[in-house]
Each structure stands twice: as structure tokens, then as C-alpha cells.
Scaffold this active site. Structure first.
Site, PDB file in Angstrom:
ATOM      1  NE  ARG A  53      -3.153   0.370   3.087  1.00  0.00           N
ATOM      2  CZ  ARG A  53      -2.541   0.810   4.190  1.00  0.00           C
ATOM      3  NH1 ARG A  53      -1.978   2.015   4.199  1.00  0.00           N
ATOM      4  NH2 ARG A  53      -2.498   0.074   5.268  1.00  0.00           N
TER       5      ARG A  53
ATOM      6  CE1 TYR B  84     -13.065  12.877 -17.070  1.00  0.00           C
ATOM      7  CE2 TYR B  84     -12.823  12.984 -14.697  1.00  0.00           C
ATOM      8  CZ  TYR B  84     -13.182  12.293 -15.835  1.00  0.00           C
ATOM      9  OH  TYR B  84     -13.666  11.028 -15.722  1.00  0.00           O
TER      10      TYR B  84
ATOM     11  CG  ASP C 233      -6.032  16.828 -16.185  1.00  0.00           C
ATOM     12  OD1 ASP C 233      -5.379  16.154 -17.001  1.00  0.00           O
ATOM     13  OD2 ASP C 233      -7.165  16.483 -15.780  1.00  0.00           O
TER      14      ASP C 233
ATOM     15  CE  LYS D  30      -9.845   8.922 -19.484  1.00  0.00           C
ATOM     16  NZ  LYS D  30     -10.062  10.224 -18.883  1.00  0.00           N
TER      17      LYS D  30
END
Ligand SMILES: *Cc1c(COP(=O)(O)O)cnc(C)c1O
Length: 386
Positions: free
Chosen positions: A55, A107, A180, A205
Site C-alpha cells: 500500500r 474534466y 492536468d 487515456k
């Protein structure tokens, strides 16, 4: 500089995943490490292997994070469970009372999260047209604004924000600039070289490029206390990428450059072919001379304007939905950046309150033969406007 002193080009680094070969086996493809836990030394320390639990991190991340860091020219990279996990981490690393300025066109899911959740945790958020430097400057609160978040080109209107200008304004107010850069990818734009402090990608993407992995990426310009807090957010919230997904992401990155270059060339040809079609009201693409930030895009984006464009269809929402129903090669689906072309009626997925016009179709252009793609769209437009 002699040829043997030159650093390899980014396309070489990507194709060879930094040229690394597995020392243990000679394999030219790195292994996947599914282990969740790592050996502790006899003296009770973790000195030998340096890793404790997956983790926090996993050895399968090392090469993909190193490659992403090189491609973006950063000082550290982290992979996340999704683009949303990567986008939210820098905000969760802020403190209550801190102020964030974000692009009004961005977004949709992240805009909603900033509005609905971040404000609930005491973060103050303002949305402005960051492509307008006067509006951006006016929204900054020196001493309180910690983070300016821009997306460029911004989904799904493909508005372009000046990264260098936004960085100067943000820094002047004592804030950091996060970009972004999902739609541009490191093939077209390297925000850190333009002054950005953080670069975020939805690895789902272009970086992965095959519509088969959900992943997120952050790259930092500095390994400082804030970056360590972001790292702690990933670990403590468990926003970690699965080892197999990390491995697939690295595999996808090997073909990033040829994929994105083909997608850019195809998108430009499609934008030009549809511009002026009688069924089309407007084509939104930074590569068209009529785009409001075309000159800026030409400066800021190297080698292409991206594989994303939107088309406003004559006849409103009904006509737009009819066009999407008639395409045969473009699949009707959300997401973007894959090798196959997608078409989406964007307002339907964003829902009420979205700034997206309801006659807009978003196209994610793939690597198919461009004449096939143009024929498909022209045929669908003709059928929908008979
Ligand atoms: C898809 C996307 C995101 C969110 O990424 P996920 O991987 O879907 O969580 C963020 N920003 C942009 C521009 C995107 O296209």
C-alpha cells in the site's frame, strides 16, 4: 556535443522503457511483482530491501514511475489507482481554509468533486476562465491561494491555457500550479519546463492508450514536504495501482509517441474535413486557425494539437444524438486516448449544470486509417441531416 554524449530522445526512452534489462534474468521486459509484503531484516529493520508493504509502493512501479518522471522532466513521479485518485491527492494534501483556483472548463468528475467534496472538507474553491489571464489574476488570493489547477487543452471544449503565464501568476500569489496534461500527453507538452509545479495525467487515456487500464499519474517539479504529503495521501487512502496495471501502463508507454503522433495527424485531418460541412455548426480543435487560442497552442504544444476534438452539430441535441447513432467505426463510448476512435454526446454524461452545449459530440481519434474515419463521420452527418 558528440553523439555519444547526447541523452537519448524521449521517444527512445519510452520505446525501451529507459533501456533497462532485468539483472536477474536478462529479460528485456520487466517482471510483475504481485507481493503485498517484503522481508524484514534479522535486526528488525528494512535496510536490505527498503520496502515494507504494497500500500506504500511496489517494485513494479519503479520503472514506470522513472520513465514518467523522465518524460515530464520532474523530480519524482507517483502512479495512482486512477486519474481521479491522482487529481484529488494534491487537494487532500492541503489544509482546511486553503484556497484553490481551478479552470471553469475541465474534466467534469473532478470539477464536481472540488465543488461537492473538497469544499465540505474546508477547502475554498473558485472556478474561473483560466485561459483569460485577467480572470485568473483576479481570482487569486495572495497568502490564501495554495493551488491553481488548470487543464489544457480542457475537456471537452479544448480551451487552451497558457501554462507559463499561469505559473507566473500563481507563483506571484504564493501558490503552486498543477496542470492536468491528460489531453496533451508528454509528447506534446512538458508543463514542468514551462514553470508548473505538478503535472497530472489520467493514465487511463493516452499514456496507456489501449482502453484496458484505469490509472493515474502525478509528477512533481520538487521533492519537498508537500510532495511527501501527497505520497502519504496515496499510501494512507490506499489509492495505489495494482501491479499488473502498473506493468500494463509501462507496456503502453512504449508506443506512446507513434500513437499520439498518428492521433494528432488524424484529428487535424478530421477537423479540417468537418469544418464547413453543412451538418456542422462548429469544430472545436486547437489545431484549426480559427480556434481562439490557436497561436498559443502552436507555441505550447510541440508536434501536434492532440487527438481530441469536439463537433457542434446543426440541429441541436437530437441531431447530435442521431449522428452518434449512425457511425460505424467510431464506437459510442466515453473515455479517450485509446487506439480506437470513440464518439460521445458529452452533455448526456455530464448531466444538469454542465457548461457543455447539448449539440456537442466529443471525438477521441484513434490510429485507424484517417480516410475511413472521415468517411464514417461524413456518412453519419449526411444520414442525420437528410
Ligand atoms: C479521464 C480523465 C480524468 C480522470 O481520470 P480517471 O482515470 O478516469 O480517473 C481526469 N482528467 C482528464 C482530462 C480526463 O480525461
Amino acid at each position: 556535443m558528440a553523439a555519444d554524449e547526447r541523452d537519448p530522445s524521449p521517444e527512445t526512452l519510452a520505446a525501451q522503457a529507459l533501456g533497462s534489462v532485468d539483472g536477474a534474468t536478462g529479460a528485456v521486459v520487466p517482471p510483475i511483482h504481485p507481493s503485498t509484503t517484503f522481508l524484514r531484516d534479522a535486526d528488525n529493520s528494512y535496510a536490505t530491501h527498503g520496502r515494507v508493504y504494497s500500500r506504500a509502493d511496489n517494485p513494479t512501479y519503479d520503472q514506470v514511475e522513472a520513465l514518467l518522471n523522465r518524460l515530464e522532466g520532474g523530480q519524482g513521479a507517483l502512479v495512482f489507482a486512477s486519474g481521479m485518485a491522482a487529481a484529488t491527492a494534491p487537494v487532500m494534501a492541503l489544509r482546511p481554509g486553503d484556497h484553490v483556483v481551478a479552470s471553469s472548463v475541465m474534466y467534469w468528475a473532478f470539477r464536481n468533486w472540488l465543488q461537492d467534496y473538497a469544499t465540505g472538507w474546508g477547502i475554498e474553491v473558485d472556478f474561473v476562465a483560466t485561459e483569460d489571464p485577467v480572470a485568473l489574476a483576479g481570482a487569486l488570493r495572495p497568502g490564501q491561494t495554495r493551488l491553481v489547477w488548470i487543464e489544457t487543452p480542457a475537456n471537452p471544449l479544448w480551451t487552451v491555457t497558457d501554462i507559463r503565464g499561469a505559473a507566473e501568476l500563481a507563483h506571484g500569489a504564493g501558490a503552486l500550479l498543477a496542470v492536468d496534461s491528460t489531453a496533451a500527453s508528454p509528447v506534446l507538452t512538458r508543463p514542468i519546463e514551462l514553470g508548473a509545479d505538478l503535472v497530472m495525467h489520467s493514465g487511463t487515456k493516452y499514456l496507456n492508450g489501449h482502453s484496458d487500464v484505469v490509472a493515474g499519474v502525478l509528477v512533481t517539479a520538487r521533492d519537498d514536504a508537500y510532495w511527501q504529503r501527497i505520497n502519504a495521501v496515496r499510501k494512507n487512502l490506499g489509492a495505489v495501482l495494482g501491479p499488473f496495471e502498473a506493468w500494463l501502463l509501462l507496456r503502453g508507454l512504449r508506443t506512446l509517441f507513434p500513437r499520439v503522433r498518428t492521433q494528432c495527424a488524424n484529428a487535424l485531418d478530421i477537423a479540417r474535413a468537418l469544418d464547413g460541412h453543412r451538418g456542422v455548426r462548429e469544430v472545436l480543435y486547437p489545431g484549426l486557425a480559427g480556434h481562439p487560442q490557436h497561436a498559443l497552442a502552436a507555441r505550447q504544444m510541440q508536434g501536434g494539437f492532440g487527438g481530441m476534438l469536439s463537433v457542434r452539430v446543426e440541429g441541436g441535441m437530437a441531431a447530435a444524438v442521431r449522428v452518434a447513432a449512425k457511425t460505424r467505426l467510431f464506437h459510442r463510448a466515453t473515455s479517450l486516448g485509446g487506439v480506437e476512435s470513440l464518439i460521445e454526446h458529452r452533455a448526456s454524461i455530464e448531466g444538469p449544470g454542465s457548461p457543455v452545449p447539448d449539440d456537442l459530440l466529443r471525438l477521441s481519434v484513434g490510429i485507424e486509417a484517417v480516410e475511413d474515419l472521415i468517411d464514417d463521420l461524413v456518412r453519419a452527418l449526411d444520414l442525420a441531416h437528410r
